[in-house]
Design an enzyme around this catalytic site. Structure first.
Site, PDB file in Angstrom:
ATOM      1  N   ASP A 161       0.818  -1.466  -0.106  1.00 17.24           N
ATOM      2  CA  ASP A 161       0.475   0.248   0.032  1.00 17.24           C
ATOM      3  C   ASP A 161       0.689   0.908  -0.457  1.00 17.24           C
ATOM      4  O   ASP A 161       1.467   1.330   0.842  1.00 17.24           O
ATOM      5  CB  ASP A 161      -1.221  -0.367   1.433  1.00 17.24           C
ATOM      6  CG  ASP A 161      -2.023   1.199   1.427  1.00 17.24           C
ATOM      7  OD1 ASP A 161      -1.650   2.706   0.767  1.00 17.24           O
ATOM      8  OD2 ASP A 161      -3.004   1.685   2.628  1.00 17.24           O
ATOM      9  N   LYS A 192       3.467   8.878 -17.585  1.00 13.83           N
ATOM     10  CA  LYS A 192       2.374  10.096 -17.269  1.00 13.83           C
ATOM     11  C   LYS A 192       0.707   8.748 -16.527  1.00 13.83           C
ATOM     12  O   LYS A 192       0.746   7.915 -16.880  1.00 13.83           O
ATOM     13  CB  LYS A 192       1.920  10.124 -18.551  1.00 13.83           C
ATOM     14  CG  LYS A 192       1.678   9.794 -19.921  1.00 13.83           C
ATOM     15  CD  LYS A 192       0.631   9.720 -21.453  1.00 13.83           C
ATOM     16  CE  LYS A 192      -0.647  10.101 -21.066  1.00 13.83           C
ATOM     17  NZ  LYS A 192      -1.168  10.416 -22.200  1.00 13.83           N
ATOM     18  N   HIS A 201       5.586   7.451 -24.929  1.00 14.20           N
ATOM     19  CA  HIS A 201       6.031   6.121 -25.266  1.00 14.20           C
ATOM     20  C   HIS A 201       6.011   6.352 -26.936  1.00 14.20           C
ATOM     21  O   HIS A 201       6.145   5.366 -27.624  1.00 14.20           O
ATOM     22  CB  HIS A 201       4.318   5.107 -24.903  1.00 14.20           C
ATOM     23  CG  HIS A 201       3.359   5.540 -25.825  1.00 14.20           C
ATOM     24  ND1 HIS A 201       2.165   5.913 -25.371  1.00 14.20           N
ATOM     25  CD2 HIS A 201       2.932   4.228 -27.051  1.00 14.20           C
ATOM     26  CE1 HIS A 201       1.310   5.995 -26.005  1.00 14.20           C
ATOM     27  NE2 HIS A 201       1.613   5.046 -27.432  1.00 14.20           N
ATOM     28  N   LYS A 244       8.304   4.641 -30.261  1.00 17.28           N
ATOM     29  CA  LYS A 244       7.818   3.265 -31.728  1.00 17.28           C
ATOM     30  C   LYS A 244       8.690   3.910 -32.862  1.00 17.28           C
ATOM     31  O   LYS A 244       9.512   4.803 -33.176  1.00 17.28           O
ATOM     32  CB  LYS A 244       6.681   4.883 -31.903  1.00 17.28           C
ATOM     33  CG  LYS A 244       5.427   3.807 -31.215  1.00 17.28           C
ATOM     34  CD  LYS A 244       4.546   5.112 -32.027  1.00 17.28           C
ATOM     35  CE  LYS A 244       3.082   5.454 -30.901  1.00 17.28           C
ATOM     36  NZ  LYS A 244       1.999   4.113 -30.985  1.00 17.28           N
ATOM     37  N   GLU A 287      -7.726   9.332 -33.908  1.00 12.73           N
ATOM     38  CA  GLU A 287      -8.272   7.665 -32.511  1.00 12.73           C
ATOM     39  C   GLU A 287      -9.063   7.519 -33.428  1.00 12.73           C
ATOM     40  O   GLU A 287     -10.222   7.689 -33.511  1.00 12.73           O
ATOM     41  CB  GLU A 287      -7.805   7.677 -31.770  1.00 12.73           C
ATOM     42  CG  GLU A 287      -6.290   7.713 -31.545  1.00 12.73           C
ATOM     43  CD  GLU A 287      -6.381   7.416 -29.761  1.00 12.73           C
ATOM     44  OE1 GLU A 287      -5.852   6.244 -29.310  1.00 12.73           O
ATOM     45  OE2 GLU A 287      -6.179   8.575 -29.164  1.00 12.73           O
ATOM     46  N   ASP A 300      -3.902  14.965 -22.118  1.00  8.34           N
ATOM     47  CA  ASP A 300      -4.103  13.690 -23.111  1.00  8.34           C
ATOM     48  C   ASP A 300      -2.564  13.765 -24.155  1.00  8.34           C
ATOM     49  O   ASP A 300      -2.615  12.752 -24.188  1.00  8.34           O
ATOM     50  CB  ASP A 300      -4.698  13.025 -23.121  1.00  8.34           C
ATOM     51  CG  ASP A 300      -4.803  11.415 -22.883  1.00  8.34           C
ATOM     52  OD1 ASP A 300      -4.050  11.419 -22.222  1.00  8.34           O
ATOM     53  OD2 ASP A 300      -5.911  10.583 -24.151  1.00  8.34           O
ATOM     54  N   HIS A 318       2.656  13.711 -26.284  1.00  6.19           N
ATOM     55  CA  HIS A 318       3.009  12.802 -27.706  1.00  6.19           C
ATOM     56  C   HIS A 318       2.954  14.222 -29.030  1.00  6.19           C
ATOM     57  O   HIS A 318       4.203  13.919 -29.386  1.00  6.19           O
ATOM     58  CB  HIS A 318       1.934  11.766 -28.664  1.00  6.19           C
ATOM     59  CG  HIS A 318       1.674  11.053 -26.637  1.00  6.19           C
ATOM     60  ND1 HIS A 318       2.415   9.903 -25.772  1.00  6.19           N
ATOM     61  CD2 HIS A 318       0.712  10.826 -26.573  1.00  6.19           C
ATOM     62  CE1 HIS A 318       2.214  10.229 -25.302  1.00  6.19           C
ATOM     63  NE2 HIS A 318       0.527   9.829 -25.760  1.00  6.19           N
TER      64      HIS A 318
HETATM   65  C1  BG6 Z   1      -2.198   7.381 -24.429  1.00  8.56           C
HETATM   66  C2  BG6 Z   1      -3.224   7.949 -24.660  1.00  8.56           C
HETATM   67  O1  BG6 Z   1      -1.046   7.721 -23.627  1.00  8.56           O
HETATM   68  O2  BG6 Z   1      -1.609   7.530 -25.774  1.00  8.56           O
HETATM   69  C3  BG6 Z   1      -4.352   7.517 -25.069  1.00  8.56           C
HETATM   70  O3  BG6 Z   1      -3.050   8.512 -23.156  1.00  8.56           O
HETATM   71  C4  BG6 Z   1      -3.747   7.324 -25.951  1.00  8.56           C
HETATM   72  O4  BG6 Z   1      -5.188   8.290 -24.927  1.00  8.56           O
HETATM   73  C5  BG6 Z   1      -2.962   6.789 -26.527  1.00  8.56           C
HETATM   74  O5  BG6 Z   1      -4.966   6.962 -26.478  1.00  8.56           O
HETATM   75  C6  BG6 Z   1      -1.961   6.601 -27.756  1.00  8.56           C
HETATM   76  O6  BG6 Z   1      -1.569   5.687 -28.230  1.00  8.56           O
HETATM   77  P1  BG6 Z   1      -1.075   4.412 -29.123  1.00  8.56           P
HETATM   78  O7  BG6 Z   1       0.467   3.903 -29.384  1.00  8.56           O
HETATM   79  O8  BG6 Z   1      -2.254   3.708 -29.912  1.00  8.56           O
HETATM   80  O9  BG6 Z   1      -0.693   6.593 -30.440  1.00  8.56           O
END
Ligand code: BG6
Length: 482
Positions: free
Chosen positions: A90, A145, A175, A179, A213, A232, A237
């Protein structure tokens, strides 16, 4: 001092969605391909009261669900699960950390921590790690994040982390930087002679960055409602994509040189005026032939959170003076697609015009996902005797990375990032000054929205966002690359 490869990897949030979907499958792939040392131990921790065996069973189920079939191999899965242990914790109180330290044993040989947790748990977790002797020189920390939701809260988290971990041992994850095709952006720009001389305001008319998306809330109601598309996706990104696209060539391919160049771009971003941004929220519609409801219905209450944002950004330096960067991202759009489009300028004089030849300026499309390609649209003459005039047409010069490197194993972002974390290579992690520059710019946009009482405009699911997003570029004579 750099402790090189870690001997232990400690995963917080080990029973969570990210661990099941991404982290465990990524670690498994690294294990299966012998990319992590045979003696690397992986210890998971979370609140659930599990023992090693129960956690291994849970991890095994996650692998069964999320590994691609081609990867599933019982013997390899069994040997991977043997590396894994678990300690309940915890993190909100300091007490449990001594038991965690006891489970981990001697970490002087090097430990990497992957911390993804609710914002309110950052501070107690860091305190707990420090008090239990789990933040010494041999330990580095990877932070997932969300790391705050504005500059002030991000600084508070970074300050709390800095109490125990200096910047050189703090690895902030975005992330997108893991890629493959994002890496390729640098190879394209700095490994080829023909692009760089044109890569500036003399050669380029504008740049578009789209991350669209098709998914909606995906069960993340609370988080998303408090966050919205700007924070977000754009704050992290998209700004990293912009920085990699706009930065000067680094002198070396090392962490300091690259991040120095990126932060210069991020600090050169001009404040966005309210007329240069569009907020949207998805209404009902159809995505891929399936009817879907509106955001407010998914949420079961009315909301002022944006699920779409489009921005006309400017990088105020010599290289990019007068070149708009159009950014857009959103949920429930027509397609899942991440791409960077470089629109070159028209040639100075069309010599074909007297013979009826029309020219379209060159366009470079860098598709990051789902397909991976680089496509340069160039002008060519249609074959024929041209008695009725000359017909010029745009044809693609295509580099399909998927085909050109068909034999190469495709790696998901977390495979690369976890390996870099364990190896101690910070190049693909975000430095504190970058994050702060990103927040400063995003906070100012949000303030503009708040001051002007700008609420999201509704758009039909399955389209390309509100019509205002189309107007944003069209009034400059520019069309989005749909
Ligand atoms: C995340 C967001 O950081 O990235 C999400 O919180 C989003 O909302 C995602 O869907 C998109 O990542 P990817 O790799 O699928 O383009």
């Amino acid at each position: 001092m750099d402790h090189g490869q870690s001997k232990t990897l400690l995963l917080f949030g080990a029973t969570g969605d990210l661990a099941k979907r991404m982290l465990l499958p990524s670690l498994f792939a690294l294990h299966a391909d012998n990319l992590i040392a045979a003696d690397l131990r992986i210890i998971g921790t979370a609140r659930s009261d599990l023992d090693d065996a129960a956690y291994r069973a849970m991890a095994g189920e996650a692998l069964a669900k999320f590994l691609p079939d081609a990867r599933k191999d019982d013997a390899t899965i069994a040997s991977f699960l043997e590396r894994i242990g678990y300690q309940p914790l915890d993190a909100s109180t300091i007490e449990g950390f001594d038991a965690l330290a006891a489970k981990l044993g001697d970490v002087s040989g090097g430990m990497s921590i992957f911390l993804s947790t609710a914002p309110f748990l950052f501070e107690p977790t860091i305190l707990g790690l420090k008090s239990a002797g789990l933040a010494g020189e041999s330990v580095r920390i990877g932070l997932e994040k969300p790391l705050g939701n504005d500059l002030a809260s991000s600084c508070a988290i970074n300050d709390a982390v800095a109490e125990a971990f200096p910047e050189s041992r703090t690895f902030r994850i975005d992330h997108y930087l893991g890629k493959e095709t994002v890496q390729n952006l640098m190879a394209l720009r700095f490994g080829n002679m023909m692009f760089e001389p044109l890569w500036n305001a003399n050669g380029i008319d504008h740049i578009q960055i789209t991350v669209s998306e098709t998914v909606g809330l995906e069960g993340r109601h609370g988080f998303y409602e408090d966050t919205g598309a700007l924070r977000d996706m754009v704050q992290n990104h998209m700004l990293q994509l912009l920085a990699l696209t706009a930065m000067e060539p680094p002198a070396e391919l090392d962490a300091t040189a690259i991040r120095d160049e990126k932060v210069k771009v991020l600090r050169s971003l001009r404040a966005v005026s309210p007329a240069e941004s569009v907020r949207g929220q998805y209404g009902a519609g159809a995505v891929g032939g399936t009817a879907v409801g509106a955001y407010a219905d998914d949420l079961a209450k009315p909301s002022d959170t944006e699920t779409f944002v489009a921005i006309k950004a400017h990088v105020d330096n010599w290289r990019w003076q007068g070149v708009p960067f159009y950014l857009r991202t959103g949920k429930r759009l027509a397609e899942r697609r991440s791409e960077i489009v470089i629109q070159f300028k028209a040639v100075p004089h069309n010599v074909f015009a007297p013979r009826g030849g029309k020219l379209v300026a060159n366009r470079l499309i860098i598709r990051l996902q789902p397909e991976e390609y680089v496509r340069l649209l160039v002008m060519a003459k249609e074959p024929g005797l041209d008695r009725g005039g000359m017909v010029l047409r745009e044809v693609p010069l295509d580099l399909s990375l998927t085909d050109a490197f068909a034999k190469a194993q495709r790696r998901i972002a977390y495979e690369r990032l976890l390996l870099d974390l364990v190896d101690g290579d910070p190049t693909l992690f975000v430095r504190r000054d970058e994050v702060e520059a990103q927040w400063r710019w995003v906070d100012a946009i949000r303030k503009g929205w708040a001051d002007g009482a700008v609420t999201p405009k509704s758009y039909g699911s399955g389209g390309w966002g509100p019509s205002a997003a189309i107007a944003l570029t069209e009034r400059d004579g520019v069309s989005w690359n749909d």
